[in-house]
Enzyme design. Sequence first.
Site, PDB file in Angstrom:
ATOM      1  N   GLY A  14       0.830  -1.201   0.000  1.00 28.48           N
ATOM      2  CA  GLY A  14       0.000   0.000   0.000  1.00 28.48           C
ATOM      3  C   GLY A  14       0.862   1.246   0.000  1.00 28.48           C
ATOM      4  O   GLY A  14       1.604   1.499   0.953  1.00 28.48           O
ATOM      5  N   GLY A  16      -0.311   4.301   0.004  1.00 26.85           N
ATOM      6  CA  GLY A  16      -1.179   5.416   0.378  1.00 26.85           C
ATOM      7  C   GLY A  16      -0.458   6.274   1.408  1.00 26.85           C
ATOM      8  O   GLY A  16       0.780   6.281   1.484  1.00 26.85           O
ATOM      9  N   PHE A  17      -1.242   6.956   2.240  1.00 28.91           N
ATOM     10  CA  PHE A  17      -0.632   7.877   3.205  1.00 28.91           C
ATOM     11  C   PHE A  17       0.261   7.139   4.205  1.00 28.91           C
ATOM     12  O   PHE A  17       1.375   7.571   4.492  1.00 28.91           O
ATOM     13  CB  PHE A  17      -1.723   8.641   3.951  1.00 28.91           C
ATOM     14  CG  PHE A  17      -2.361   9.697   3.104  1.00 28.91           C
ATOM     15  CD1 PHE A  17      -1.726  10.905   2.891  1.00 28.91           C
ATOM     16  CD2 PHE A  17      -3.592   9.478   2.509  1.00 28.91           C
ATOM     17  CE1 PHE A  17      -2.306  11.886   2.099  1.00 28.91           C
ATOM     18  CE2 PHE A  17      -4.180  10.450   1.710  1.00 28.91           C
ATOM     19  CZ  PHE A  17      -3.536  11.656   1.504  1.00 28.91           C
ATOM     20  N   GLU A 174     -19.163  17.550   1.233  1.00 24.50           N
ATOM     21  CA  GLU A 174     -18.363  18.171   0.164  1.00 24.50           C
ATOM     22  C   GLU A 174     -18.990  17.906  -1.207  1.00 24.50           C
ATOM     23  O   GLU A 174     -19.096  18.814  -2.039  1.00 24.50           O
ATOM     24  CB  GLU A 174     -16.925  17.635   0.222  1.00 24.50           C
ATOM     25  CG  GLU A 174     -16.159  18.215   1.400  1.00 24.50           C
ATOM     26  CD  GLU A 174     -14.874  17.472   1.765  1.00 24.50           C
ATOM     27  OE1 GLU A 174     -14.164  17.968   2.653  1.00 24.50           O
ATOM     28  OE2 GLU A 174     -14.595  16.407   1.189  1.00 24.50           O
ATOM     29  N   ASP A 303      -6.086   3.049   7.677  1.00 22.64           N
ATOM     30  CA  ASP A 303      -7.510   2.698   7.689  1.00 22.64           C
ATOM     31  C   ASP A 303      -7.754   1.210   7.937  1.00 22.64           C
ATOM     32  O   ASP A 303      -8.886   0.803   8.199  1.00 22.64           O
ATOM     33  CB  ASP A 303      -8.154   3.083   6.345  1.00 22.64           C
ATOM     34  CG  ASP A 303      -8.392   4.575   6.219  1.00 22.64           C
ATOM     35  OD1 ASP A 303      -8.029   5.315   7.159  1.00 22.64           O
ATOM     36  OD2 ASP A 303      -8.933   5.005   5.180  1.00 22.64           O
TER      37      ASP A 303
HETATM   38  C1  LIG Z   1     -13.331  10.556  -0.708  1.00 21.95           C
HETATM   39  C2  LIG Z   1     -12.436  10.587   0.495  1.00 21.95           C
HETATM   40  C3  LIG Z   1     -12.180  11.800   1.116  1.00 21.95           C
HETATM   41  C4  LIG Z   1     -11.349  11.852   2.224  1.00 21.95           C
HETATM   42  N1  LIG Z   1     -11.097  13.073   2.808  1.00 21.95           N
HETATM   43  C5  LIG Z   1     -10.202  13.147   3.817  1.00 21.95           C
HETATM   44  C6  LIG Z   1      -9.842  14.417   4.372  1.00 21.95           C
HETATM   45  O1  LIG Z   1     -10.361  15.453   3.942  1.00 21.95           O
HETATM   46  N2  LIG Z   1      -8.922  14.449   5.368  1.00 21.95           N
HETATM   47  C7  LIG Z   1      -8.334  13.294   5.840  1.00 21.95           C
HETATM   48  O2  LIG Z   1      -7.468  13.377   6.710  1.00 21.95           O
HETATM   49  N3  LIG Z   1      -8.676  12.093   5.367  1.00 21.95           N
HETATM   50  C8  LIG Z   1      -9.588  11.985   4.363  1.00 21.95           C
HETATM   51  N4  LIG Z   1      -9.930  10.764   3.846  1.00 21.95           N
HETATM   52  C9  LIG Z   1      -9.391   9.549   4.482  1.00 21.95           C
HETATM   53  C10 LIG Z   1      -7.961   9.292   4.085  1.00 21.95           C
HETATM   54  O3  LIG Z   1      -7.820   9.379   2.684  1.00 21.95           O
HETATM   55  C11 LIG Z   1      -7.568   7.912   4.590  1.00 21.95           C
HETATM   56  O4  LIG Z   1      -7.731   7.882   5.988  1.00 21.95           O
HETATM   57  C12 LIG Z   1      -6.133   7.602   4.243  1.00 21.95           C
HETATM   58  O5  LIG Z   1      -5.980   7.537   2.847  1.00 21.95           O
HETATM   59  C13 LIG Z   1      -5.724   6.273   4.878  1.00 21.95           C
HETATM   60  O6  LIG Z   1      -4.412   5.992   4.515  1.00 21.95           O
HETATM   61  P1  LIG Z   1      -3.965   4.486   4.315  1.00 21.95           P
HETATM   62  O7  LIG Z   1      -2.492   4.520   4.078  1.00 21.95           O
HETATM   63  O8  LIG Z   1      -4.479   3.647   5.417  1.00 21.95           O
HETATM   64  O9  LIG Z   1      -4.728   3.983   3.010  1.00 21.95           O
HETATM   65  P2  LIG Z   1      -4.783   4.604   1.547  1.00 21.95           P
HETATM   66  O10 LIG Z   1      -4.234   5.981   1.504  1.00 21.95           O
HETATM   67  O11 LIG Z   1      -6.170   4.383   1.073  1.00 21.95           O
HETATM   68  O12 LIG Z   1      -3.780   3.659   0.724  1.00 21.95           O
HETATM   69  C14 LIG Z   1      -4.028   2.299   0.560  1.00 21.95           C
HETATM   70  C15 LIG Z   1      -3.181   1.819  -0.614  1.00 21.95           C
HETATM   71  O13 LIG Z   1      -3.187   0.409  -0.612  1.00 21.95           O
HETATM   72  C16 LIG Z   1      -3.350  -0.062  -1.936  1.00 21.95           C
HETATM   73  N5  LIG Z   1      -3.950  -1.391  -1.849  1.00 21.95           N
HETATM   74  C17 LIG Z   1      -5.135  -1.698  -1.291  1.00 21.95           C
HETATM   75  N6  LIG Z   1      -5.348  -3.024  -1.369  1.00 21.95           N
HETATM   76  C18 LIG Z   1      -4.280  -3.557  -2.004  1.00 21.95           C
HETATM   77  C19 LIG Z   1      -3.920  -4.873  -2.387  1.00 21.95           C
HETATM   78  N7  LIG Z   1      -4.705  -5.920  -2.129  1.00 21.95           N
HETATM   79  N8  LIG Z   1      -2.742  -5.067  -3.019  1.00 21.95           N
HETATM   80  C20 LIG Z   1      -1.923  -4.012  -3.298  1.00 21.95           C
HETATM   81  N9  LIG Z   1      -2.212  -2.744  -2.940  1.00 21.95           N
HETATM   82  C21 LIG Z   1      -3.378  -2.512  -2.301  1.00 21.95           C
HETATM   83  C22 LIG Z   1      -4.253   0.983  -2.572  1.00 21.95           C
HETATM   84  O14 LIG Z   1      -4.130   0.961  -3.984  1.00 21.95           O
HETATM   85  C23 LIG Z   1      -3.730   2.274  -1.948  1.00 21.95           C
HETATM   86  O15 LIG Z   1      -2.719   2.857  -2.714  1.00 21.95           O
HETATM   87  C24 LIG Z   1     -10.767  10.669   2.733  1.00 21.95           C
HETATM   88  C25 LIG Z   1     -11.023   9.455   2.117  1.00 21.95           C
HETATM   89  C26 LIG Z   1     -11.851   9.411   0.989  1.00 21.95           C
HETATM   90  C27 LIG Z   1     -12.112   8.101   0.318  1.00 21.95           C
END
Ligand SMILES: Cc1cc2nc3c(=O)[nH]c(=O)nc-3n(C[C@H](O)[C@H](O)[C@H](O)COP(=O)(O)OP(=O)(O)OC[C@H]3O[C@@H](n4cnc5c(N)ncnc54)[C@H](O)[C@@H]3O)c2cc1C
Length: 437
Positions: A14, A16-17, A174, A303
């Site tokens: 992942g 992501g953030f 939003e 998340d």
């Molecule tokens: C529409 C929307 C608006 C939002 N607005 C806000 C905001 O205004 N402020 C705020 O703080 N937060 C906001 N959030 C929440 C925030 O984006 C998440 O809390 C944050 O992205 C979580 O980070 P993460 O690293 O856990 O997951 P993510 O950033 O979602 O990254 C997960 C990564 O894992 C990858 N992945 C998933 N499953 C697999 C797999 N099986 N194999 C390989 N790769 C995989 C995905 O492609 C992705 O790149 C928002 C979320 C959404 C959906």
Amino acid sequence: MSGKVHDHHVVIVGAGFGGLETVRWLKGAGVRITLIDRRNHHLFQPLLYQVATASLATSEIAWPIRHLVSNRPEVTTLLAQVVGIDTAWRRVLLDDGSAVSYDTLVLATGARHAYFGHDEWEPFAPGLKSLEDAIRLRRRILLAFERAERESDPLRRAALLTFVIIGGGPTGVEMAGTIAELARVTLWRDYRNIDTRMARTVLIEAGPRILPSFPPDLSAYAERALQSLGVEVHLGQAVSACDGNGVVYGENHLPAATVVWAAGVAASPAAEWLGAPADRAGRVEVEPNLTVPGHPDIFVIGDTAAVAAPDGSPVPGIAPAAKQQGRYVASVIRARLKGDTAIGPFRYKHDGSLATIGKRLAVIDFGWIKLRGALAWWIWGIAHIFFLIGVRNRLSVALNWLWIHATGHRSALLITQGRQATMSPVKERQDHREGGP
Ligand SMILES: Cc1cc2nc3c(=O)[nH]c(=O)nc-3n(C[C@H](O)[C@H](O)[C@H](O)COP(=O)(O)OP(=O)(O)OC[C@H]3O[C@@H](n4cnc5c(N)ncnc54)[C@H](O)[C@@H]3O)c2cc1C
């Protein structure tokens, strides 16, 4: 920087953030890193709704992962979907049948939509999680106006000009505010047979107030602000049915061609891969140091993890929480490599909550101070521009917003990636799954 090179392989799933922050804070730790993501880009989800509502282009909120780590020779990027974890042999299983071995594993796979047992609603009420979702929603919203322009039946035309958003959290608010502005401010001059200013934007929230994670006075302000933009807000009524004709909530049937799902998320299936304990949203119930019970070599963050803040409340599913966890995990890995295993637990620090309402208003709760209105919007805007990656994107987004702020015009009013202008939601979904154009 330690300078010492360890033969230690950290696999991060992942980008992501949470995942990217872990990579960032492992710089100089002397470990080999493999970063796996099923997409080739890191996505700034907080601004996804602006792609869905034609304010920003996709490339302004997403960046190629490979490029982001190009100056880190110890990081290998793999475009692959993870389908399981073999904890006994310490291997990450990929969709093509191959596997990647790890010494330490960090799962940061985020969340997906949850339809509370009604997955059959998804084709009719798509959610917003990926760039594909945003483009699909943008197409659906813009096509509704196009079809209304050609529709002679007044009832069908009214349904085409009705936009329903299910869920009154930040994303729902939003979306609702921006769709209302799109109809009332941006589009009305462009159509000849319809007055887009007559379009209805309806926000349905099952709970007693919108923005439930904000203090009640800010929720009430946001509700009034939405109403002044022309959004109809319906509280305390859950949607009980949803199909191609519209939605049913409470005693009401509302015909609507466009329905947006902003009501619920569930964690990625990491808990299933690990056979680990999970909460109701499927998030792995991790130890205080973010490892999986019984697996000190596996961390789950962002998340996908369920962990408590110092005050006992659950750590929210927001970007700063995922980033703090990524930073913490990097520090634990570094400490362990030095032989230090007595690291304290993860401690979440909440810096504040922000939500915007249309292009001029926002609410902010920093705990010690609450803000609302235009000043809050400027702070929201500056904060989001600051967190974007790259100077070019910051300038481009800032310029776009100033332009929209001043003129109401949006630059991304494009209907793309659909085979036909009149595609049904079910057909569109099939196309989407098949990777159609
Ligand atoms: C529409 C929307 C608006 C939002 N607005 C806000 C905001 O205004 N402020 C705020 O703080 N937060 C906001 N959030 C929440 C925030 O984006 C998440 O809390 C944050 O992205 C979580 O980070 P993460 O690293 O856990 O997951 P993510 O950033 O979602 O990254 C997960 C990564 O894992 C990858 N992945 C998933 N499953 C697999 C797999 N099986 N194999 C390989 N790769 C995989 C995905 O492609 C992705 O790149 C928002 C979320 C959404 C959906």
